[in-house]
Write a protein that holds these residues in place. Structure first.
Motif, PDB file in Angstrom:
ATOM      1  N   PRO A 177      71.535 106.229  49.313  1.00  0.00           N
ATOM      2  CA  PRO A 177      72.621 105.336  49.710  1.00  0.00           C
ATOM      3  C   PRO A 177      73.927 106.090  49.977  1.00  0.00           C
ATOM      4  CG  PRO A 177      72.022 105.006  47.391  1.00  0.00           C
ATOM      5  CD  PRO A 177      70.983 105.878  47.996  1.00  0.00           C
ATOM      6  N   CYS A 211      64.193 102.982  46.435  1.00  0.00           N
ATOM      7  CA  CYS A 211      65.472 103.034  45.729  1.00  0.00           C
ATOM      8  C   CYS A 211      65.633 101.745  44.930  1.00  0.00           C
ATOM      9  CB  CYS A 211      66.600 103.197  46.738  1.00  0.00           C
ATOM     10  SG  CYS A 211      68.225 102.865  46.049  1.00  0.00           S
ATOM     11  N   PHE A 212      65.934 101.876  43.653  1.00  0.00           N
ATOM     12  CA  PHE A 212      66.032 100.688  42.797  1.00  0.00           C
ATOM     13  C   PHE A 212      67.431 100.078  42.805  1.00  0.00           C
ATOM     14  CE2 PHE A 212      62.316 103.007  41.430  1.00  0.00           C
ATOM     15  CZ  PHE A 212      61.381 101.994  41.481  1.00  0.00           C
ATOM     16  N   MET A 213      68.244 100.542  43.685  1.00  0.00           N
ATOM     17  CA  MET A 213      69.580  99.978  43.914  1.00  0.00           C
ATOM     18  C   MET A 213      70.406  99.854  42.636  1.00  0.00           C
ATOM     19  SD  MET A 213      68.862  97.357  47.079  1.00  0.00           S
ATOM     20  CE  MET A 213      70.468  96.605  46.908  1.00  0.00           C
ATOM     21  N   CYS A 214      70.620 100.995  41.989  1.00  0.00           N
ATOM     22  CA  CYS A 214      71.430 101.020  40.763  1.00  0.00           C
ATOM     23  C   CYS A 214      72.828 100.491  41.061  1.00  0.00           C
ATOM     24  CB  CYS A 214      71.573 102.447  40.258  1.00  0.00           C
ATOM     25  SG  CYS A 214      70.032 103.346  40.192  1.00  0.00           S
ATOM     26  N   ARG A 271      68.880 108.405  35.992  1.00  0.00           N
ATOM     27  CA  ARG A 271      69.630 107.147  36.091  1.00  0.00           C
ATOM     28  C   ARG A 271      69.301 106.238  34.912  1.00  0.00           C
ATOM     29  NH1 ARG A 271      65.299 106.737  39.996  1.00  0.00           N
ATOM     30  NH2 ARG A 271      63.861 105.127  39.314  1.00  0.00           N
ATOM     31  N   ILE A 287      76.282  98.654  46.007  1.00  0.00           N
ATOM     32  CA  ILE A 287      74.976  99.116  46.466  1.00  0.00           C
ATOM     33  C   ILE A 287      74.393  98.151  47.501  1.00  0.00           C
ATOM     34  CG2 ILE A 287      73.706  98.054  44.535  1.00  0.00           C
ATOM     35  CD1 ILE A 287      72.827 101.403  46.213  1.00  0.00           C
ATOM     36  N   THR A 332      62.630 108.424  42.575  1.00  0.00           N
ATOM     37  CA  THR A 332      63.004 108.001  43.921  1.00  0.00           C
ATOM     38  C   THR A 332      63.356 109.209  44.792  1.00  0.00           C
ATOM     39  OG1 THR A 332      63.770 105.887  43.112  1.00  0.00           O
ATOM     40  CG2 THR A 332      64.574 106.581  45.270  1.00  0.00           C
ATOM     41  N   LEU A 333      64.452 109.859  44.467  1.00  0.00           N
ATOM     42  CA  LEU A 333      64.907 110.938  45.349  1.00  0.00           C
ATOM     43  C   LEU A 333      64.190 112.252  45.055  1.00  0.00           C
ATOM     44  CD1 LEU A 333      68.766 110.338  45.476  1.00  0.00           C
ATOM     45  CD2 LEU A 333      66.994 109.554  47.050  1.00  0.00           C
ATOM     46  N   PRO A 387      74.600 106.111  40.991  1.00  0.00           N
ATOM     47  CA  PRO A 387      74.876 107.447  40.435  1.00  0.00           C
ATOM     48  C   PRO A 387      74.664 108.586  41.433  1.00  0.00           C
ATOM     49  CG  PRO A 387      72.831 106.535  39.532  1.00  0.00           C
ATOM     50  CD  PRO A 387      73.501 105.436  40.284  1.00  0.00           C
ATOM     51  N   CYS A 388      73.679 108.435  42.323  1.00  0.00           N
ATOM     52  CA  CYS A 388      73.396 109.502  43.283  1.00  0.00           C
ATOM     53  C   CYS A 388      74.593 109.746  44.189  1.00  0.00           C
ATOM     54  CB  CYS A 388      72.176 109.118  44.114  1.00  0.00           C
ATOM     55  SG  CYS A 388      72.295 107.447  44.763  1.00  0.00           S
ATOM     56  N   CYS A 391      69.685 110.696  40.175  1.00  0.00           N
ATOM     57  CA  CYS A 391      68.688 109.640  40.356  1.00  0.00           C
ATOM     58  C   CYS A 391      67.599 109.744  39.299  1.00  0.00           C
ATOM     59  CB  CYS A 391      68.089 109.731  41.756  1.00  0.00           C
ATOM     60  SG  CYS A 391      66.847 108.484  42.101  1.00  0.00           S
TER      61      CYS A 391
END
Ligand code: SF4
Ligand code: SF4
Ligand code: SF4
Ligand code: SF4
Ligand code: SF4
Lengths: 280, 271
Positions: free
Chosen positions: B41, B103-106, B66, B134, B79-80, B110-111, B63
């Motif tokens: 993102p 992507c779990f859409m934190c 996270r 996000i 994810t990443l 944090p990424c 990531c």
């Protein structure tokens, strides 16, 4: 005990290289915040940025917008290697050095030190030209061109993140160094090492040679990966090894059985005097 | 060294470096051109991203560590990744594969905030009002293949719909009569790109053997209608006419002739 002392710098260097790799690995796998990232950019204690100067240069040429983090990281590196370390990055930090040292060792053990498929003399300055040309190509393709093949990046990313086919690249370097050209990669090609040589040209910590102790045995020449830096000094004068390509690995100090070499702090005024004295 | 050998060496050196440099640059150019790469993102547009990302992996590290860890069947989902040689992304740069690690859409992204270079930046993860969240990420866009999506066959599914973090916005369900049976309904997933973040949860959830819903980088999948076509019923869209850049160069001149002379030119009617 004596054996440990004879290899003191080698042991410390390996410790330093492996610790760095281990910390990168631990940062990703267990979330340790000591040293995060890899050798193109890292964060020390989650605050101090460290930027690879050659990656920085390539980004600059590629036309990237440079963040303040990168600039601070660059200044930290320039100060450290420019004042203290010299080209120490190559022998104390870079993991590719593990491979090229291994290749050099294989070469010594198999007694084919002089067999080079390529002629070493012709391409001595290749790395500096390569450094420049990669910058130009970075501008042309609009991306840091050398980073696509940089084995240092491959190695550190391979340890800290995913390995993939990284090992193929590293094997190629090993074979090149062991069988094609002596000290081929680090001594002739790597533009990162060349960058650190330029950065560290005027640093303080250097190897000092005492002419009167030297018995001209040639041990230091045999072990040094950049032995062109020894020739102007060894057996000729009391002086520092000024050659910018010296990696401060300390191997020459260890193999010298006559106490003719040691690490010391270079003082420029004195150094120049020495040169004058010896030429008189 | 005399002048001649010096010149000779110089020429050899330049030839060698140019050759080596060209090989490396060629490889780099080839490698950087992987248009199906999905970025974290807040990523800059791909050509800027590839310049700016220093390949440090701080985003990947953030990531991996996270807060909202996702564990499926006892396995933590990463994810990443940083692309290694052989991966389907330019070497050293971060990417994700939606099917196996979306992507779990934190909420705290944090990424993006870990990135030291600005290759991932809040500027690319905000709405028109400049609010960063996000939900405004544009990692890609989902696209459905109606031939393999079983909802289009008339089977009950909605797996993607229910997996979507932008529930009822990015994917809605359209009800239609199934004329084949006469008494059942199709429940068809419909995508709305303006809400889709490209997270890939739908692709991971999709029940077909090869996902019938897939994420593509936005510039790969989305078309562009251009200035010639405007939604006449949409006041906002009508504003585009004012900024229209397309020049109409082909103009059919107004015919001065009488239709009788003109349209039936050269025709002899049979009597
Ligand atoms: S020359 Fe390059 S590869 Fe070799 S040790 Fe130095 S930085 Fe590493
Ligand atoms: S190893 Fe020591 S004694 Fe031997 S040549 Fe080098 S400086 Fe002289
Ligand atoms: S927002 Fe997505 S890519 Fe970023 S840390 Fe969370 S899961 Fe990873
Ligand atoms: S943190 Fe930023 S610069 Fe580092 S790898 Fe990720 S996107 Fe690239
Ligand atoms: S990628 Fe799929 S799950 Fe994610 S927002 Fe878009 S439609 Fe929803």
């Amino acid at each position: 005990m004596n054996k440990i002392f004879k290899n003191r710098y080698l042991i410390l260097r390996r410790l330093s290289q492996f610790t760095i790799l281990f910390l990168y690995f631990a940062a990703n796998y267990w979330g340790w915040k000591i040293l995060i990232g890899n050798l193109s950019f890292s964060k020390l204690f989650n605050t101090i940025p460290l930027t690879d100067p050659y990656a920085f240069l390539q980004m600059l040429f590629a036309g990237a917008i440079i963040s303040s983090n990168l600039i601070i990281g660059l200044v930290v590196i320039l100060l450290f290697y420019g004042i203290i370390g010299g080209r120490a990055y190559c022998s104390w930090v870079c993991p590719v050095n593990l491979i090229t040292d291994l290749a050099a060792w294989v070469r010594r053990k198999t007694h084919h030190e002089k067999d080079n498929l390529l002629s070493a003399m012709k391409i001595k300055k290749f790395r500096y030209a390569f450094l420049v040309i990669m910058l130009i190509f970075s501008a042309v393709i609009g991306a840091a061109a050398y980073e696509f093949i940089n084995p240092i990046g491959f190695f550190t990313r391979g340890v800290a993140f995913t390995l993939g086919f990284t090992w193929v690249w590293l094997l190629v370097i090993f074979i090149f160094d062991a069988f094609v050209l002596k000290n081929g990669w680090c001594g002739h090609i790597c533009p990162v090492g060349a960058t650190y040589a330029l950065i560290g040209a005027k640093n303080l910590i250097r190897v000092y040679h005492t002419k009167d102790n030297c018995t001209n045995c040639g041990n230091c020449f045999a072990i040094c990966p950049e032995n062109q830096v020894l020739s102007p000094v060894i057996t000729k004068k009391d002086d520092f090894i000024h050659g910018i390509e010296c990696t401060n690995c300390g191997r020459c100090i260890e193999v010298c059985n006559d106490n003719a070499l040691k690490f010391s702090l270079r003082n420029f005024i004195k150094g120049e005097k020495n040169e004058k004295n010896s030429s008189n | 060294m005399d002048r001649r050998t010096f010149l000779n060496n110089l020429i050899q050196l330049s030839a060698a470096t140019t050759a080596a440099g060209a090989v490396v640059a060629g490889f780099a150019e080839e490698n950087k051109d992987k248009p199906l790469t999905l970025r974290p993102p807040g990523a800059l547009p791909e050509d800027e991203f590839i310049k700016t990302c220093i390949r440090c992996g701080l985003c990947v590290e953030a990531c991996k560590n996270r807060d909202n860890k996702m564990i499926v069947n006892g396995k933590e989902i990463d994810t990443l990744f940083l692309a290694a040689p052989g991966d389907k992304a330019p070497i050293g740069t971060p990417f994700f594969i939606a099917r196996t690690g979306p992507c779990f859409m934190c909420d705290d992204i944090p990424c993006m905030y870990a990135c030291p270079t600005g290759a991932l930046t809040p500027k690319e993860c905000q709405n028109d009002k400049g609010e960063v969240a996000i939900d405004y990420a544009k990692m890609g866009v989902a696209a459905i293949d109606p031939s393999s999506c079983i909802a289009f066959w008339g089977l009950q599914c909605t797996a993607c719909y229910r997996a979507c973090p932008e529930l009822d916005k990015a994917i809605t369900i359209e009800w239609k009569q199934n004329k084949r049976t006469g008494k059942h309904a199709y429940r068809i997933p419909v995508l709305h790109e303006e809400y889709c973040t490209g997270c890939g949860m739908c692709e991971m959830a999709c029940v077909t053997e090869k996902p019938a819903i897939k994420i593509f980088p936005r510039e790969v999948f989305l078309g562009k209608a251009g200035d010639r076509y405007v939604k006449g019923w949409d006041v906002k869209d009508q504003q585009r006419v004012k900024k229209a850049s397309t020049k109409t160069t082909t103009k059919t001149p107004w015919s001065k002739k009488n239709p009788i002379q003109n349209l039936n030119q050269g025709v002899n009617w049979n009597e």
